[in-house]
Scaffold this active site. Sequence first.
Site, short mmCIF file in Angstrom:
data_model
loop_
_atom_site.label_atom_id
_atom_site.label_comp_id
_atom_site.label_asym_id
_atom_site.label_seq_id
_atom_site.Cartn_x
_atom_site.Cartn_y
_atom_site.Cartn_z
N ASP A 71 0.86 -1.18 0.00
CA ASP A 71 0.00 0.00 0.00
C ASP A 71 0.90 1.23 0.00
OD1 ASP A 71 -2.38 1.34 -0.15
OD2 ASP A 71 -3.06 0.85 1.87
N TRP A 117 0.24 10.39 -8.77
CA TRP A 117 -0.88 9.85 -9.55
C TRP A 117 -2.21 10.52 -9.18
CZ3 TRP A 117 2.48 6.64 -6.75
CH2 TRP A 117 2.07 6.29 -5.46
N ASP A 121 0.87 4.12 5.46
CA ASP A 121 0.36 3.56 6.72
C ASP A 121 -0.06 4.76 7.56
OD1 ASP A 121 -0.19 2.37 9.11
OD2 ASP A 121 1.72 1.30 9.29
N ASP A 122 -1.36 5.04 7.58
CA ASP A 122 -1.88 6.20 8.31
C ASP A 122 -2.39 5.74 9.67
OD1 ASP A 122 -3.17 8.47 9.22
OD2 ASP A 122 -3.99 9.00 7.27
N ARG A 157 -3.45 2.64 10.14
CA ARG A 157 -3.17 1.20 10.12
C ARG A 157 -4.43 0.34 10.07
NH1 ARG A 157 2.00 -0.42 13.43
NH2 ARG A 157 2.83 0.98 11.84
N TYR A 195 0.29 12.25 -3.63
CA TYR A 195 1.07 11.43 -4.55
C TYR A 195 0.89 11.90 -5.99
CZ TYR A 195 1.98 8.30 -0.67
OH TYR A 195 2.41 7.80 0.53
N THR A 232 -6.58 0.00 7.54
CA THR A 232 -6.68 -0.69 6.25
C THR A 232 -5.75 -1.89 6.21
OG1 THR A 232 -7.27 1.36 5.11
CG2 THR A 232 -6.47 -0.46 3.75
N LYS A 241 3.31 7.15 8.49
CA LYS A 241 3.14 8.38 9.25
C LYS A 241 3.47 8.12 10.72
CE LYS A 241 -0.41 10.62 6.39
NZ LYS A 241 -1.74 11.28 6.42
#
Length: 235
Positions: free
Chosen positions: A108, A170, A111-112, A114, A168, A116, A141
């Site tokens: 992924d 994209w 990691d914000d 966590r 990001y 997800t 983060k």
Amino acid sequence: HINMAPRKEVDGKLYFSYADVHEACSSCIDAIKAFKPDVIVAIGGGGFIPARMIRTELKTVPILAVSLELYDDKTDTARTEVKKNQWFTEEAGTYGAMPRGGRVLIVDEVDDSRRTLEYAVKTLQETNEPSAVGVFVVHNKKKEKHGSLPANVDYFVGEEVEDAWVAYPWDAAKYKGSIREHERKARICSGKAGRDLGDLGIIYFIVAVGLPVLFLTSSMVIPFGSLPQPKRGWW
């Protein structure tokens, strides 16, 4: 992972270029190779491009795509629960059958909280029963987490960042700017913008000032007439 000076925010965000993401992925390749994944599970949409970058360096490891949502794209706010939009099937003879009993690397972008990653690991272990699970994120983060990972899950991170909104390349259109503008802001965040301009200034000085001085100064060691002359018809 990459050890860098703290990035500075622009417009309240941390902007990253494609080169930044690529370098963060490459910084973990040796550790990922040591983990020996049989298959990559990319969490869409942020994990797709990093997974493809990693696959290039691993060469023969296939990618499976899953779609999990914690943040609502319309409101940029977190949901109360992770939403599973897509998971792979285990049809015999396909890549989908590889996680069962195999070594799986989940990828992924960030990691914000966590949550997800916790959901992805739990779903993978309960649904597909791999022999080993690893997790790679481009950025972690530095903040309190609301999710957790089992102790037997290998964790790889490209770069540690402060707790700010991460932008990001994209997603450049999302921030109402061109990719060129996004890349410019990424260079400011990394502190590289001024350095590049300085390098260009040195080159300009050498070309514009150094060469005339070389040929016009009276203290030349090599007389101008002794320099190699162009062959006839050169012009």
